[in-house]
Design an enzyme around this catalytic site. Structure first.
Site, PDB file in Angstrom:
ATOM      1  N   GLY A   1      18.054  50.060  80.069  1.00 43.25           N
ATOM      2  CA  GLY A   1      16.852  50.119  79.236  1.00 43.25           C
ATOM      3  C   GLY A   1      17.177  50.433  77.792  1.00 43.25           C
ATOM      4  O   GLY A   1      16.406  51.060  77.086  1.00 43.25           O
TER       5      GLY A   1
ATOM      6  N   SER B   1      23.756  50.339  78.102  1.00 50.27           N
ATOM      7  CA  SER B   1      23.621  48.889  77.994  1.00 50.27           C
ATOM      8  C   SER B   1      22.178  48.519  78.307  1.00 50.27           C
ATOM      9  O   SER B   1      21.379  49.368  78.671  1.00 50.27           O
ATOM     10  CB  SER B   1      24.555  48.198  78.987  1.00 50.27           C
ATOM     11  OG  SER B   1      24.101  48.455  80.298  1.00 50.27           O
ATOM     12  N   LYS B   2      21.877  47.226  78.177  1.00 53.64           N
ATOM     13  CA  LYS B   2      20.516  46.761  78.433  1.00 53.64           C
ATOM     14  C   LYS B   2      20.046  47.128  79.832  1.00 53.64           C
ATOM     15  O   LYS B   2      18.881  47.415  80.050  1.00 53.64           O
ATOM     16  CB  LYS B   2      20.446  45.247  78.259  1.00 53.64           C
ATOM     17  CG  LYS B   2      20.350  44.875  76.801  1.00 53.64           C
ATOM     18  CD  LYS B   2      20.022  43.420  76.645  1.00 53.64           C
ATOM     19  CE  LYS B   2      20.211  43.031  75.183  1.00 53.64           C
ATOM     20  NZ  LYS B   2      20.455  41.621  75.014  1.00 53.64           N
ATOM     21  N   ARG B   3      20.989  47.097  80.739  1.00 55.85           N
ATOM     22  CA  ARG B   3      20.722  47.467  82.126  1.00 55.85           C
ATOM     23  C   ARG B   3      20.061  48.853  82.222  1.00 55.85           C
ATOM     24  O   ARG B   3      19.279  49.138  83.114  1.00 55.85           O
ATOM     25  CB  ARG B   3      22.073  47.475  82.846  1.00 55.85           C
ATOM     26  CG  ARG B   3      22.090  47.795  84.294  1.00 55.85           C
ATOM     27  CD  ARG B   3      23.486  47.466  84.840  1.00 55.85           C
ATOM     28  NE  ARG B   3      24.549  48.175  84.109  1.00 55.85           N
ATOM     29  CZ  ARG B   3      24.942  49.397  84.392  1.00 55.85           C
ATOM     30  NH1 ARG B   3      24.384  50.071  85.345  1.00 55.85           N
ATOM     31  NH2 ARG B   3      25.930  49.968  83.705  1.00 55.85           N
TER      32      ARG B   3
END
Ligand code: GLU
Ligand code: ZN
Length: 464
Positions: A247, A243-245
């Site tokens: 990167g 996920s975006k978390r």
């Protein structure tokens, strides 16, 4: 190679609702490499039928991301929404050949059906109310549903996941056309994959259940199915879905972070695929080695450190022409600077710790005189060191042989005659020549800057 292999056609089919993320880039890479390896074609289909969520920006991000990675499609992109009439035509054909039927159940009726199933603890599925109606009133809104066979099973032979078997009675009658007249995702994909002659669908395993549905539609239409290869999704370092978390950024972000396309291709290739113990390889090697059978069944984890290490390898091994283009763009250099840059790249690239570091270490070549010295460089200008530079300067002015051997011999002699060590003047000269230090030794710097510029830079400091 069998004759069927010579006609391989793959595709990458992103929905343009966001940037080209790392998972999409890997799907594109595998599809591209497979086509390249078998002298086939790699096609791009922009799945933009969701007109609300598809954006022009996202399309541009996908196109430029692929372009940056050099994953060039072999034909102009197909825009799925332009095929909508064709999709409707196939639905009509399915209606008239009894492969589909109109369903006039209202939303309320469907909700009720769902509630009832839930209450009875049964699987939530369309109950087939309209399936066997001989006709439906013309004036009612309707959807078109696929008349799936209730008997037997659908078997998918996935090239990565192996056999996937689903009992047909587990699947309800899929909607092919919504009541607003728009075809649904699975129908559109089947028609387009068929019409584009796709032989191999390589994509994330989040599409595995869709593949079962799609196979049923292919079979019903008596079209031959493509081969499927569903790759496990990429996970973050903690093992959770990326996920975006973690990167999970668009490929543009990796470009901005200084990754080379060659390094990205190498690293992405290793996310889920392997060739023995090989970690670092060229794109050529990857294409030669690539084999769907060597794609792993468990999800690969994104590892930034490994990604950085891959990048450093490719910078250090990098093609100097390609590196020069990147550096020229970053430093906004003109074509005239290229020769100077090319002379320095072979030495400097070997010292690079990142692309930014490579660029930083090349900057000194293009500074305008008098160059500015940073604090550290200024502090190094102590009198005990400067005196040695002053002493060597007149002789250096007279040096004719301004080449590798000439410079080394000159300083060798100077040190011997004056009983000096390189450390007593080398580092300080390095700072005077670059303003900020360099991983290169002073002889290399003198050589790269040339006689005139070197002497001028030294003199600028000495006369100050
Ligand atoms: N458009 C789909 C997606 O972005 C992929 C469809 C496919 O590969 O079949 O997830
Ligand atoms: Zn119905």
């Amino acid at each position: 190679m069998t004759s069927s292999e010579t006609n391989i056609i793959t595709r990458f089919a992103p929905s343009p609702t966001g940037y080209l993320h790392i998972g999409g880039a890997r799907t594109a890479l595998f599809s591209w490499a497979f086509a390249r390896k078998h002298q086939g074609k790699f096609l791009l289909r922009i799945e933009d039928t969701d007109r609300e969520r598809s954006t022009e920006d996202a399309i541009q991000a996908i196109l430029s991301g692929l372009d940056w990675l050099h994953l060039t499609p072999d034909a102009p992109p197909v825009y799925q929404h332009q095929n909508i009439e064709r999709h409707r035509e196939v639905i009509e054909q399915m209606l008239s050949s009894d492969l589909a039927y109109k369903c006039t159940c209202t939303k309320d009726a469907l909700d009720e059906m769902r509630e009832k199933a839930k209450a009875e603890g049964k699987p939530i599925r369309y109950d087939g109310t309209c399936r066997n109606k001989l006709s439906v009133p013309d004036d009612l809104p309707f959807t078109v549903r696929f008349k799936a066979s209730p008997e037997g099973a659908t078997i998918l032979e996935d090239l990565v996941q192996g056999y996937v078997t689903v009992e047909n009675n587990q699947l309800d009658d899929l909607i092919l056309l919504r009541s607003d007249g728009t075809p649904t995702y699975n129908l559109s994909v089947v028609v387009d994959d068929h019409d584009m002659g796709i032989t191999h669908v390589i994509r994330g395993d989040d599409h595995l259940t869709n593949a079962v549905r799609q196979s049923q539609i292919f079979d019903a239409l008596k079209w031959s199915r493509p081969a499927y290869a569903h790759i496990p999704l990429i996970h973050g370092p903690d093992g959770a879905k990326l996920s975006k978390r973690h990167g999970a950024l668009g490929v543009e972000a990796y470009k901005d972070m200084g990754f080379l396309p060659e390094a990205m291709r190498n690293y992405l290739a290793r996310l889920g695929w392997s060739h023995g113990d090989d970690e670092l390889f060229s794109t050529e090697e990857f294409i030669n080695w690539f084999d769907i059978a060597a794609i792993g069944k468990s999800p690969a984890r994104l590892d930034m450190e490994k990604m950085q290490a891959t990048n450093i390898h490719h910078i250090q091994q990098g093609n100097e022409d390609i590196l020069a283009d990147i550096v020229m763009e970053r430093l906004a250099l003109s074509q005239e600077s290229k020769a100077k840059l090319m002379s320095a790249l072979p030495m400097i690239k070997k010292t690079a710790k990142s692309l930014d570091n490579l660029i930083d270490n090349l900057r000194f070549l293009f500074l305008a005189r008098p160059i500015e010295l940073n604090d550290k460089a200024l502090q190094s200008l102590t009198e005990d060191k400067l005196v040695n530079v002053r002493n060597v300067f007149p002789a250096l002015q007279k040096l004719e042989a301004w080449d590798e051997d000439g410079i080394a011999n000159f300083f060798g002699q100077f040190m011997e005659e004056n009983e000096l060590k390189l450390g007593q003047f080398g580092p300080v000269m390095r700072n005077m020549l670059t303003g900020s230090g360099s991983p290169l030794g002073v002889y290399d710097l003198l050589l790269l800057l040339g006689k005139e510029e070197s002497l001028a830079r030294l003199e600028d400091v000495l006369s100050n």
